[in-house]
Design a protein around this motif. Structure first.
Motif, PDB file in Angstrom:
ATOM      1  N   UNK A  46      -1.065 -17.249 -36.578  1.00 38.35           N
ATOM      2  CA  UNK A  46      -1.692 -16.213 -37.176  1.00 38.35           C
ATOM      3  C   UNK A  46      -1.937 -15.274 -35.958  1.00 38.35           C
ATOM      4  N   UNK A  47      -1.397 -15.294 -34.920  1.00 37.68           N
ATOM      5  CA  UNK A  47      -1.532 -14.231 -33.973  1.00 37.68           C
ATOM      6  C   UNK A  47      -0.852 -12.885 -34.119  1.00 37.68           C
ATOM      7  N   UNK A  48      -1.191 -11.807 -33.604  1.00 40.69           N
ATOM      8  CA  UNK A  48      -0.417 -10.599 -33.632  1.00 40.69           C
ATOM      9  C   UNK A  48       0.024 -10.348 -32.140  1.00 40.69           C
ATOM     10  N   UNK A  49       1.425 -10.713 -32.040  1.00 44.69           N
ATOM     11  CA  UNK A  49       2.095 -10.320 -30.877  1.00 44.69           C
ATOM     12  C   UNK A  49       1.700  -8.952 -30.434  1.00 44.69           C
ATOM     13  N   UNK A  50       1.538  -8.783 -29.054  1.00 43.19           N
ATOM     14  CA  UNK A  50       1.313  -7.573 -28.648  1.00 43.19           C
ATOM     15  C   UNK A  50       1.568  -7.649 -27.012  1.00 43.19           C
ATOM     16  N   UNK A  51       2.435  -6.707 -26.556  1.00 43.00           N
ATOM     17  CA  UNK A  51       2.940  -6.968 -25.135  1.00 43.00           C
ATOM     18  C   UNK A  51       2.581  -5.689 -24.385  1.00 43.00           C
ATOM     19  N   UNK A  52       1.882  -5.704 -23.597  1.00 42.31           N
ATOM     20  CA  UNK A  52       1.259  -4.708 -22.448  1.00 42.31           C
ATOM     21  C   UNK A  52       1.278  -5.192 -21.298  1.00 42.31           C
ATOM     22  N   UNK A  53       1.513  -4.186 -20.515  1.00 44.02           N
ATOM     23  CA  UNK A  53       1.810  -4.470 -18.854  1.00 44.02           C
ATOM     24  C   UNK A  53       1.345  -3.136 -18.194  1.00 44.02           C
ATOM     25  N   UNK A  54       1.264  -3.229 -16.843  1.00 41.71           N
ATOM     26  CA  UNK A  54       0.876  -2.070 -16.177  1.00 41.71           C
ATOM     27  C   UNK A  54      -0.367  -1.365 -16.362  1.00 41.71           C
ATOM     28  N   UNK A  55      -0.128   0.112 -16.588  1.00 43.65           N
ATOM     29  CA  UNK A  55      -1.278   1.042 -16.857  1.00 43.65           C
ATOM     30  C   UNK A  55      -1.824   0.687 -18.187  1.00 43.65           C
ATOM     31  N   UNK A  56      -0.822   0.484 -19.161  1.00 47.55           N
ATOM     32  CA  UNK A  56      -1.119   0.328 -20.652  1.00 47.55           C
ATOM     33  C   UNK A  56      -2.067  -1.071 -20.901  1.00 47.55           C
ATOM     34  N   UNK A  57      -1.733  -1.874 -20.002  1.00 50.34           N
ATOM     35  CA  UNK A  57      -2.696  -3.180 -20.147  1.00 50.34           C
ATOM     36  C   UNK A  57      -3.945  -2.898 -19.326  1.00 50.34           C
ATOM     37  N   UNK A  58      -3.982  -2.117 -18.017  1.00 49.67           N
ATOM     38  CA  UNK A  58      -5.248  -1.767 -17.353  1.00 49.67           C
ATOM     39  C   UNK A  58      -5.994  -0.955 -18.596  1.00 49.67           C
ATOM     40  N   UNK A  59      -5.367  -0.019 -19.112  1.00 50.07           N
ATOM     41  CA  UNK A  59      -6.180   0.903 -19.908  1.00 50.07           C
ATOM     42  C   UNK A  59      -6.752  -0.070 -21.264  1.00 50.07           C
ATOM     43  N   UNK A  60      -5.795  -0.979 -21.534  1.00 55.04           N
ATOM     44  CA  UNK A  60      -6.673  -1.720 -22.749  1.00 55.04           C
ATOM     45  C   UNK A  60      -7.700  -2.530 -22.408  1.00 55.04           C
ATOM     46  N   UNK A  61      -7.705  -3.059 -21.275  1.00 51.57           N
ATOM     47  CA  UNK A  61      -8.903  -3.667 -20.482  1.00 51.57           C
ATOM     48  C   UNK A  61     -10.068  -2.771 -20.325  1.00 51.57           C
ATOM     49  N   UNK A 110       8.277 -12.559 -15.901  1.00 50.52           N
ATOM     50  CA  UNK A 110       8.301 -13.996 -16.418  1.00 50.52           C
ATOM     51  C   UNK A 110       7.676 -13.879 -17.758  1.00 50.52           C
ATOM     52  N   UNK A 111       6.439 -13.021 -18.137  1.00 47.38           N
ATOM     53  CA  UNK A 111       5.840 -13.235 -19.185  1.00 47.38           C
ATOM     54  C   UNK A 111       6.614 -12.301 -20.304  1.00 47.38           C
ATOM     55  N   UNK A 112       7.419 -11.507 -19.977  1.00 49.53           N
ATOM     56  CA  UNK A 112       8.130 -10.639 -20.603  1.00 49.53           C
ATOM     57  C   UNK A 112       9.117 -11.758 -21.479  1.00 49.53           C
ATOM     58  N   UNK A 113       9.848 -12.628 -20.406  1.00 48.78           N
ATOM     59  CA  UNK A 113      10.729 -13.485 -21.053  1.00 48.78           C
ATOM     60  C   UNK A 113      10.120 -14.500 -21.963  1.00 48.78           C
ATOM     61  N   UNK A 114       8.883 -15.182 -21.334  1.00 48.11           N
ATOM     62  CA  UNK A 114       8.303 -15.851 -22.394  1.00 48.11           C
ATOM     63  C   UNK A 114       8.037 -15.186 -23.568  1.00 48.11           C
ATOM     64  N   UNK A 115       7.472 -13.977 -23.842  1.00 51.22           N
ATOM     65  CA  UNK A 115       7.438 -13.204 -24.852  1.00 51.22           C
ATOM     66  C   UNK A 115       8.483 -13.107 -25.744  1.00 51.22           C
ATOM     67  N   UNK A 116       9.426 -12.951 -25.183  1.00 54.57           N
ATOM     68  CA  UNK A 116      10.955 -12.736 -26.172  1.00 54.57           C
ATOM     69  C   UNK A 116      11.567 -14.129 -26.601  1.00 54.57           C
ATOM     70  N   UNK A 117      11.102 -14.981 -26.264  1.00 56.56           N
ATOM     71  CA  UNK A 117      11.532 -16.504 -26.721  1.00 56.56           C
ATOM     72  C   UNK A 117      11.260 -16.554 -28.110  1.00 56.56           C
ATOM     73  N   UNK A 118      12.265 -17.339 -28.926  1.00 55.31           N
ATOM     74  CA  UNK A 118      11.944 -17.472 -30.281  1.00 55.31           C
ATOM     75  C   UNK A 118      10.636 -18.618 -30.429  1.00 55.31           C
ATOM     76  N   UNK A 119      10.487 -19.346 -29.358  1.00 60.37           N
ATOM     77  CA  UNK A 119       9.436 -20.277 -29.271  1.00 60.37           C
ATOM     78  C   UNK A 119       8.238 -19.824 -29.233  1.00 60.37           C
ATOM     79  N   UNK A 120       7.934 -18.541 -28.489  1.00 59.75           N
ATOM     80  CA  UNK A 120       6.792 -17.890 -28.517  1.00 59.75           C
ATOM     81  C   UNK A 120       6.713 -17.156 -29.914  1.00 59.75           C
TER      82      UNK A 120
END
Length: 340
Positions: A308-323, A290-300
């Protein structure tokens, strides 16, 4: 500089923070396309949608950055019919995020509760010694990194970052921010340590919207709001002096960075989504998709550019490592400040 770019994240350390340049670590580069969610790649999990309305928990008051982003995400989900069930915003602004986190933590394995996070998701459990940590929650997705600007009144005698620092070295300036010893106060503490100012007279509020409203009403002299939180008062009542980024953001191309003005500090707020503890993989996979679909919309993508945000999409182990890395960085900063 202090902060988090995925490429530079592992290089952040307390030694870097304490150095003459405050270390390195700031978001750079152009937006990358969202990768395929890890859960969906395995082919072993069939995403399972919610069967009743989903509570979208927000740890700040209405008008704050998290509130703005959560409600915008809900709008995208509704507009594009991305969910069979509605998402309902639920503000729980107490305790610098503790109330929201405790509520979501109590919904163990429930796929009908998710939460939008900011940096207090990292710092509040450490400061308040809560019975859970960031690892207690189910990671869903990181969506963007949100910059901080230094804001003053439009008619303030403080006209530049140099003016601000000069004044701050002479007296304790009254500043406002979200929560106590959270991201806003952390940034002011970094400024104090790096620029050798007097300690700031810090006034906590429940959310970024309240913070900038207080600035516009001249209850405080300066804030470090995210752009989306102060734009409603700009330029009539508020004015940014500098961005705490490595490079200027296109949305505010005339606004210099603190770095180019001689104060090499970068710092961002994470805008991410987590679920309840022990969420089933099939439910986690659905929310990731769901969040991947949100991220990929032109609206987002348009919203990201405008704010002035930096878009950055991470999930799974990559997101856990980021945290995990982000938690380590904040623990080092707050230890340096003497808070933990």
């Amino acid at each position: 500089m202090v902060i988090v770019s995925r490429r530079q994240f592992l290089g952040c350390s307390l030694a870097a923070f304490a150095s003459a340049s405050l270390g390195a670590c700031a978001p750079t580069g152009s937006p990358a396309p969202a990768p395929q969610p890890q859960a969906a790649q395995t082919g072993q999990v069939t995403p399972q949608p919610p069967t009743r309305p989903v509570e979208f928990v927000i740890s700040t008051s209405p008008g704050g950055g998290s509130d703005i982003y959560a409600r915008f995400i809900i709008g995208i989900i509704e507009k594009h019919k991305l969910s069979p069930q509605p998402f309902v915003p639920v503000n729980k602004a107490g305790g610098a995020g503790a109330e929201a986190m405790q509520y979501v933590a109590s919904k163990r394995a429930d796929p009908h509760v998710i939460m939008i996070t900011l940096n207090s998701f990292i710092t509040t459990p450490m400061l308040q010694k809560l019975p859970f940590t960031t690892r207690s929650f189910t990671p869903i997705a990181l969506l963007a990194l949100d910059p901080f600007f230094l804001w003053v009144w439009s008619d303030s005698n403080i006209k530049s970052l140099d003016d601000f620092l000069r004044e701050a070295r002479q007296r304790s300036i009254t500043v406002g921010g979200t929560g106590s010893k959270q991201e806003d106060e952390i940034l002011f503490k970094i400024i104090e340590l790096r620029a050798n100012t007097k300690p700031f007279n810090y006034v906590p509020f429940r959310g970024g919207g309240e913070v900038c409203t207080a600035l516009a009403g001249k209850q405080v002299e300066a804030t470090v709001n995210n752009p989306s939180e102060c734009v409603q008062f700009y330029p009539e009542r508020t004015r940014p002096l500098a961005a705490f980024l490595d490079e200027r953001t296109p949305a505010y191309k005339d606004l210099p960075t603190a770095k180019e003005l001689g104060l090499p500090i970068s710092y961002v707020n994470m805008r991410a989504i987590v679920g309840a503890p022990e969420l089933g993989r099939e439910h986690q996979a659905w929310h990731i998709n769901l969040m991947k679909q949100v991220y990929e919309t032109q609206d987002w993508q348009d919203f990201v550019k405008q704010n002035a945000l930096e878009p950055k999409f991470l999930t799974g182990d990559d997101f856990r490592k980021f945290l995990d890395d982000f938690e380590k960085l904040h623990r080092e900063i707050m230890t340096q400040a003497g808070w933990i």
